[in-house]
Design a protein around this motif. Structure first.
Motif, PDB file in Angstrom:
ATOM      1  N   ASP A  36       2.432  19.016  14.011  1.00 20.27           N
ATOM      2  CA  ASP A  36       1.690  17.754  14.108  1.00 20.27           C
ATOM      3  C   ASP A  36       2.351  16.632  13.318  1.00 20.27           C
ATOM      4  OD1 ASP A  36      -0.177  18.964  15.698  1.00 20.27           O
ATOM      5  OD2 ASP A  36      -1.652  19.278  14.113  1.00 20.27           O
ATOM      6  N   LEU A  37       3.278  16.975  12.430  1.00 21.86           N
ATOM      7  CA  LEU A  37       3.992  15.952  11.652  1.00 21.86           C
ATOM      8  C   LEU A  37       5.025  15.214  12.510  1.00 21.86           C
ATOM      9  CD1 LEU A  37       4.616  14.703   8.817  1.00 21.86           C
ATOM     10  CD2 LEU A  37       6.233  16.590   8.463  1.00 21.86           C
ATOM     11  N   THR A  38       5.447  15.818  13.603  1.00 18.29           N
ATOM     12  CA  THR A  38       6.563  15.315  14.413  1.00 18.29           C
ATOM     13  C   THR A  38       6.493  13.825  14.744  1.00 18.29           C
ATOM     14  OG1 THR A  38       6.840  17.512  15.381  1.00 18.29           O
ATOM     15  CG2 THR A  38       7.892  15.667  16.521  1.00 18.29           C
ATOM     16  N   PRO A  39       5.366  13.316  15.300  1.00 14.49           N
ATOM     17  CA  PRO A  39       5.366  11.894  15.691  1.00 14.49           C
ATOM     18  C   PRO A  39       5.441  10.915  14.525  1.00 14.49           C
ATOM     19  CG  PRO A  39       3.184  12.858  15.967  1.00 14.49           C
ATOM     20  CD  PRO A  39       4.128  13.995  15.681  1.00 14.49           C
ATOM     21  N   PHE A  40       5.270  11.392  13.304  1.00 16.87           N
ATOM     22  CA  PHE A  40       5.307  10.508  12.140  1.00 16.87           C
ATOM     23  C   PHE A  40       6.695  10.435  11.500  1.00 16.87           C
ATOM     24  CE2 PHE A  40       0.915  12.022  12.444  1.00 16.87           C
ATOM     25  CZ  PHE A  40       0.225  10.817  12.413  1.00 16.87           C
ATOM     26  N   VAL A  41       7.621  11.278  11.955  1.00 18.90           N
ATOM     27  CA  VAL A  41       8.946  11.363  11.344  1.00 18.90           C
ATOM     28  C   VAL A  41       9.967  10.610  12.190  1.00 18.90           C
ATOM     29  CG1 VAL A  41      10.797  12.912  10.608  1.00 18.90           C
ATOM     30  CG2 VAL A  41       8.404  13.567  10.258  1.00 18.90           C
ATOM     31  N   ALA A  42      10.776   9.792  11.542  1.00 15.09           N
ATOM     32  CA  ALA A  42      11.826   9.039  12.234  1.00 15.09           C
ATOM     33  C   ALA A  42      12.930   8.711  11.230  1.00 15.09           C
ATOM     34  CB  ALA A  42      11.264   7.760  12.840  1.00 15.09           C
ATOM     35  N   GLU A  43      14.069   8.295  11.733  1.00 18.25           N
ATOM     36  CA  GLU A  43      15.150   7.868  10.852  1.00 18.25           C
ATOM     37  C   GLU A  43      14.800   6.524  10.225  1.00 18.25           C
ATOM     38  OE1 GLU A  43      19.142   7.824  12.150  1.00 18.25           O
ATOM     39  OE2 GLU A  43      19.029   9.762  13.193  1.00 18.25           O
ATOM     40  N   ASN A  44      15.042   6.414   8.931  1.00 16.37           N
ATOM     41  CA  ASN A  44      14.865   5.117   8.279  1.00 16.37           C
ATOM     42  C   ASN A  44      16.178   4.324   8.329  1.00 16.37           C
ATOM     43  OD1 ASN A  44      16.524   6.207   6.292  1.00 16.37           O
ATOM     44  ND2 ASN A  44      14.840   6.646   4.885  1.00 16.37           N
ATOM     45  N   GLN A  45      16.203   3.184   7.655  1.00 12.85           N
ATOM     46  CA  GLN A  45      17.375   2.305   7.739  1.00 12.85           C
ATOM     47  C   GLN A  45      18.609   2.896   7.063  1.00 12.85           C
ATOM     48  OE1 GLN A  45      14.567   1.765   6.194  1.00 12.85           O
ATOM     49  NE2 GLN A  45      14.826   0.718   4.224  1.00 12.85           N
ATOM     50  N   SER A  85      12.381  10.405   7.551  1.00 13.72           N
ATOM     51  CA  SER A  85      11.323  10.045   6.612  1.00 13.72           C
ATOM     52  C   SER A  85      10.044   9.742   7.382  1.00 13.72           C
ATOM     53  CB  SER A  85      11.730   8.826   5.777  1.00 13.72           C
ATOM     54  OG  SER A  85      10.791   8.571   4.748  1.00 13.72           O
ATOM     55  N   VAL A  86       8.997   9.439   6.642  1.00  8.42           N
ATOM     56  CA  VAL A  86       7.755   8.945   7.229  1.00  8.42           C
ATOM     57  C   VAL A  86       7.478   7.569   6.639  1.00  8.42           C
ATOM     58  CG1 VAL A  86       6.794  11.269   7.542  1.00  8.42           C
ATOM     59  CG2 VAL A  86       6.246   9.976   5.464  1.00  8.42           C
ATOM     60  N   ASP A  87       6.587   6.834   7.266  1.00  5.26           N
ATOM     61  CA  ASP A  87       6.187   5.523   6.766  1.00  5.26           C
ATOM     62  C   ASP A  87       5.128   5.730   5.685  1.00  5.26           C
ATOM     63  OD1 ASP A  87       5.296   2.995   6.279  1.00  5.26           O
ATOM     64  OD2 ASP A  87       4.863   2.475   8.367  1.00  5.26           O
ATOM     65  N   PHE A  88       5.533   5.595   4.426  1.00  5.81           N
ATOM     66  CA  PHE A  88       4.617   5.885   3.320  1.00  5.81           C
ATOM     67  C   PHE A  88       3.541   4.812   3.153  1.00  5.81           C
ATOM     68  CE2 PHE A  88       8.144   8.661   2.316  1.00  5.81           C
ATOM     69  CZ  PHE A  88       7.498   9.818   1.886  1.00  5.81           C
ATOM     70  N   SER A  89       3.610   3.747   3.948  1.00  3.88           N
ATOM     71  CA  SER A  89       2.530   2.756   3.940  1.00  3.88           C
ATOM     72  C   SER A  89       1.459   3.071   4.972  1.00  3.88           C
ATOM     73  CB  SER A  89       3.107   1.360   4.208  1.00  3.88           C
ATOM     74  OG  SER A  89       3.627   1.283   5.526  1.00  3.88           O
ATOM     75  N   ASP A  90       1.675   4.109   5.774  1.00  2.00           N
ATOM     76  CA  ASP A  90       0.738   4.508   6.818  1.00  2.00           C
ATOM     77  C   ASP A  90      -0.123   5.662   6.311  1.00  2.00           C
ATOM     78  OD1 ASP A  90      -0.622   5.362   9.046  1.00  2.00           O
ATOM     79  OD2 ASP A  90       1.149   5.813  10.246  1.00  2.00           O
ATOM     80  N   PRO A  91      -1.431   5.443   6.091  1.00  2.00           N
ATOM     81  CA  PRO A  91      -2.290   6.514   5.564  1.00  2.00           C
ATOM     82  C   PRO A  91      -2.264   7.775   6.410  1.00  2.00           C
ATOM     83  CG  PRO A  91      -3.441   4.405   5.511  1.00  2.00           C
ATOM     84  CD  PRO A  91      -2.179   4.176   6.281  1.00  2.00           C
ATOM     85  N   ALA A  92      -2.217   7.641   7.731  1.00  2.00           N
ATOM     86  CA  ALA A  92      -2.199   8.816   8.606  1.00  2.00           C
ATOM     87  C   ALA A  92      -0.921   9.615   8.409  1.00  2.00           C
ATOM     88  CB  ALA A  92      -2.335   8.385  10.067  1.00  2.00           C
ATOM     89  N   ALA A  93       0.203   8.921   8.216  1.00  2.90           N
ATOM     90  CA  ALA A  93       1.476   9.606   8.004  1.00  2.90           C
ATOM     91  C   ALA A  93       1.483  10.348   6.671  1.00  2.90           C
ATOM     92  CB  ALA A  93       2.620   8.599   8.050  1.00  2.90           C
ATOM     93  N   VAL A  94       0.942   9.724   5.623  1.00  5.90           N
ATOM     94  CA  VAL A  94       0.905  10.353   4.296  1.00  5.90           C
ATOM     95  C   VAL A  94       0.003  11.588   4.318  1.00  5.90           C
ATOM     96  CG1 VAL A  94       0.208  10.035   1.893  1.00  5.90           C
ATOM     97  CG2 VAL A  94       1.460   8.233   3.079  1.00  5.90           C
ATOM     98  N   LYS A  95      -1.141  11.464   4.994  1.00  7.73           N
ATOM     99  CA  LYS A  95      -2.044  12.617   5.073  1.00  7.73           C
ATOM    100  C   LYS A  95      -1.390  13.779   5.831  1.00  7.73           C
ATOM    101  CE  LYS A  95      -6.072  12.682   7.442  1.00  7.73           C
ATOM    102  NZ  LYS A  95      -7.526  12.489   7.720  1.00  7.73           N
ATOM    103  N   MET A  96      -0.700  13.474   6.923  1.00  3.78           N
ATOM    104  CA  MET A  96      -0.045  14.531   7.682  1.00  3.78           C
ATOM    105  C   MET A  96       1.095  15.152   6.897  1.00  3.78           C
ATOM    106  SD  MET A  96      -0.364  16.315  10.351  1.00  3.78           S
ATOM    107  CE  MET A  96      -1.535  15.288  11.266  1.00  3.78           C
TER     108      MET A  96
END
Length: 336
Positions: free
Chosen positions: A36-45, A50-61
């Protein structure tokens, strides 16, 4: 998502040497444990996963994946708006408590179900008891003033075979009390722990949240993400990645007043616990706390520095047991 090779591991600054989160997150492994973590993970710059640490849903997952991967907790969730703590920092406190016990036990960490810990303000997330139980086999009592937090924590424990029988939850029915009403006459705890409310008022907590949003915006600008920076700059409501309810974020008098009450109440139960402890975020609070501990005749006081990146905090621990009582405690409870 196409699997991407992880870059060479790099230790996170300041974490305890036994902390399993001291390396860069292995998102490929975390996704295998928690798809379930898959859609929250992407390459950063920088080209890292990484995940978007400003997104509460991403941090919870991410938390859910970490608890599953490292602690065999398959079912974990928290109600919307409740504190979603960073797992690495929580694990650090647990491992420093283990070291504290070892120093009172001839260098050996007491482990197993006969070791009892008390987490004051466990929250809906139940993270400290989870990590302590899974890492060292300790049994825990977790307390909270919020009934929904207790309900959530109970559900987490009852939903995971790895936790059943290892964690009990107790509702603190009087919000002005800390140990009173939670530590019963016959209870014996080898340690207590607490991450006390930081702020003194709702206004102070809100101001802190707004500062966090401004910092997120500034960091986004530095990293070239102008779209995200604009989102933070224009938000009217603080977007907090870790959430938090009133009892989790603030109380009258803030951290200093809360710990002062904790010290006073601990002195009423001097033989029910070997080491009382708490996090102290504000260094300027230490002199008054040391003075309070001297006034209640604490036999030994320890201060343990902790750091995670640029964030510096500390654990203050105290005991009322004499040297003879400490020896008896060790022989009766920790030599098994």
């Amino acid at each position: 998502m196409t699997q991407k090779k992880n870059k060479p591991t790099q230790k996170k600054k300041g974490l305890h040497p036994r902390n399993p989160h001291s390396q860069r997150y292995d998102f490929n492994a975390l996704i295998l444990s928690c798809p379930d973590l898959t859609p929250f993970v992407a390459e950063n710059q920088f080209g890292d996963l990484s995940v978007d640490f400003s997104d509460p849903a991403a941090v919870k997952m991410l938390n859910k994946a970490l608890l599953h991967h490292f602690y065999n907790v398959e079912n974990w969730d928290i109600p919307s708006g409740y504190l979603c703590p960073p797992i690495p920092g929580r694990a650090d406190y647990i491992h420093h408590i283990a070291d504290l016990l070892a120093k009172s036990n001839e260098g050996v960490i007491p482990q197993g179900k006969h070791i009892n810990g008390l987490d004051i303000g466990m929250g809906a997330n139940c993270v400290y008891p989870i990590i302590g139980h899974r890492a060292y086999g300790w049994r825990f009592v977790g307390s909270d003033v919020d009934a929904l937090s207790i309900k959530s924590a109970k559900f987490i424990v009852e939903s995971n075979r790895s936790l059943v029988g290892g964690i009990k939850c107790r509702l603190q029915k009087k919000s002005d009390n800390i140990f009173t009403g939670i530590i019963n006459a016959n209870d014996i705890f080898d340690f207590t722990m607490c991450n006390p409310p930081f702020h003194a008022s709702l206004e102070e907590a809100t101001a802190g949240s707004e500062r966090k949003v401004r910092n997120l915006s500034a960091n986004a600008h530095k990293k070239g993400s102008n779209k995200k920076a604009e989102l933070f700059a224009n938000t009217n409501k603080p977007v907090l990645n870790f959430g938090g309810q009133k009892a989790e974020l603030w109380c009258p008098g803030g951290e200093a007043a809360f710990i002062q009450r904790m010290i006073t109440e601990s002195s009423d139960k001097p033989e029910n616990c070997f080491w009382y402890s708490t996090l102290v975020s504000k260094k300027e609070n230490l002199p008054a706390l040391y003075k309070a501990l001297k006034q209640v005749n604490a036999v030994d006081v320890r201060t343990i520095d902790m750091a995670q990146g640029q964030k510096v905090t500390r654990v203050v621990a105290w005991t009322f047991l004499s040297k003879e009582q400490q020896t008896q405690w060790r022989e009766e409870r920790w030599s098994a």
